[in-house]
Write a protein that holds these residues in place. Structure first.
Motif, PDB file in Angstrom:
ATOM      1  N   ARG A 118       0.817  -1.215   0.000  1.00 16.68           N
ATOM      2  CA  ARG A 118       0.000   0.000   0.000  1.00 16.68           C
ATOM      3  C   ARG A 118       0.849   1.263   0.000  1.00 16.68           C
ATOM      4  N   THR A 119       2.137   1.135  -0.330  1.00 16.21           N
ATOM      5  CA  THR A 119       2.995   2.310  -0.405  1.00 16.21           C
ATOM      6  C   THR A 119       3.047   2.889  -1.819  1.00 16.21           C
ATOM      7  N   VAL A 144     -11.337  -0.131  -1.626  1.00 12.93           N
ATOM      8  CA  VAL A 144     -10.948   1.013  -0.813  1.00 12.93           C
ATOM      9  C   VAL A 144      -9.515   0.862  -0.290  1.00 12.93           C
ATOM     10  N   TRP A 145      -8.903   1.996   0.009  1.00 15.83           N
ATOM     11  CA  TRP A 145      -7.600   2.018   0.657  1.00 15.83           C
ATOM     12  C   TRP A 145      -7.829   1.978   2.160  1.00 15.83           C
ATOM     13  N   PRO A 146      -7.104   1.141   2.897  1.00 14.83           N
ATOM     14  CA  PRO A 146      -7.281   1.084   4.349  1.00 14.83           C
ATOM     15  C   PRO A 146      -6.783   2.347   5.056  1.00 14.83           C
ATOM     16  N   GLU A 147      -5.940   3.096   4.404  1.00 17.34           N
ATOM     17  CA  GLU A 147      -5.452   4.374   4.910  1.00 17.34           C
ATOM     18  C   GLU A 147      -5.398   5.308   3.714  1.00 17.34           C
ATOM     19  N   ALA A 148      -4.876   6.501   3.891  1.00 16.43           N
ATOM     20  CA  ALA A 148      -4.803   7.442   2.772  1.00 16.43           C
ATOM     21  C   ALA A 148      -4.037   6.809   1.605  1.00 16.43           C
ATOM     22  N   ALA A 149      -4.546   7.022   0.412  1.00  8.60           N
ATOM     23  CA  ALA A 149      -3.896   6.474  -0.783  1.00  8.60           C
ATOM     24  C   ALA A 149      -2.571   7.184  -1.026  1.00  8.60           C
ATOM     25  N   PRO A 150      -1.574   6.450  -1.541  1.00 13.43           N
ATOM     26  CA  PRO A 150      -0.309   7.104  -1.884  1.00 13.43           C
ATOM     27  C   PRO A 150      -0.528   8.103  -3.026  1.00 13.43           C
ATOM     28  N   GLY A 151       0.383   9.024  -3.179  1.00 15.72           N
ATOM     29  CA  GLY A 151       0.276  10.029  -4.232  1.00 15.72           C
ATOM     30  C   GLY A 151       0.496   9.444  -5.617  1.00 15.72           C
ATOM     31  N   THR A 154       3.728   7.873  -7.105  1.00 17.19           N
ATOM     32  CA  THR A 154       4.159   6.492  -6.844  1.00 17.19           C
ATOM     33  C   THR A 154       3.798   5.547  -7.984  1.00 17.19           C
ATOM     34  N   ILE A 155       3.153   6.060  -9.024  1.00 15.51           N
ATOM     35  CA  ILE A 155       2.832   5.213 -10.182  1.00 15.51           C
ATOM     36  C   ILE A 155       4.144   4.808 -10.851  1.00 15.51           C
ATOM     37  N   PRO A 156       4.314   3.525 -11.157  1.00 12.11           N
ATOM     38  CA  PRO A 156       5.560   3.102 -11.813  1.00 12.11           C
ATOM     39  C   PRO A 156       5.728   3.802 -13.161  1.00 12.11           C
ATOM     40  N   PRO A 157       6.985   3.995 -13.593  1.00 15.00           N
ATOM     41  CA  PRO A 157       7.207   4.646 -14.892  1.00 15.00           C
ATOM     42  C   PRO A 157       6.722   3.753 -16.028  1.00 15.00           C
TER      43      PRO A 157
END
Length: 166
Positions: A118-119, A144-151, A154-157
């Protein structure tokens, strides 16, 4: 509308909160917990490996089954309390991903939380069972994300070469 929330240790609060946020009061809510057969099955197997030298009433697999059922009941109780509205609680035993998909048959919505890495955004944010459930669910899925979604940073290139077009 029938809404099923898959209740899993560690991520269930996000599922319950999503139901409270995204479904109206009158909906039929089902809280579902599934206990997999792995740990009790291994204990049964190890016990059976003693080739009958131990007493059957001391099979550790049976104890593990009871402990897993009790843990599931506690999770369902906590989820129902957090939900704060009428709901049905279901505990199933079997291959987790298949039991969740089977339970979702006839439902109008299935709610589950990301349970992988989830990072980062992306497919690895889903564990094996969640990926199977998302791919095979017989109804719409709210993931759903269990905590705030990463920005989005963080999407892979993208891959290094352009895709082939035919």
């Amino acid at each position: 509308m029938t809404v099923i929330a898959w209740i899993v240790e560690g991520t269930w609060p996000a599922c319950v909160d999503a139901i409270r946020t995204h479904t109206p009061e009158g909906d039929d809510i089902v809280l579902l917990h599934v206990t997999g057969p792995d740990a009790p099955g291994a204990a049964h197997g190890a016990f059976a490996g003693l080739l009958g030298r131990a007493r059957p009433d001391h099979d550790p697999g049976t104890t593990m089954e009871h402990l897993a059922a009790t843990a599931g009941e506690h999770l369902l109780d906590a989820a129902a309390e957090r939900l704060g509205r009428p709901c049905t609680r279901i505990e199933r035993l079997g291959r987790i991903e298949r039991e969740v998909v089977a339970a979702a048959e006839g439902a109008d919505l299935l709610v589950l939380a990301r349970d992988g890495d989830r990072t980062h955004l992306g497919p690895r944010s889903l564990g094996h069972a969640s990926r199977f459930i998302v791919d095979h669910a017989p109804c719409p899925v709210l993931l759903v994300w269990p905590e705030a979604a990463p920005g989005t940073d963080t999407i892979p290139p993208p891959p290094p070469h352009p895709p082939h077009h035919r």
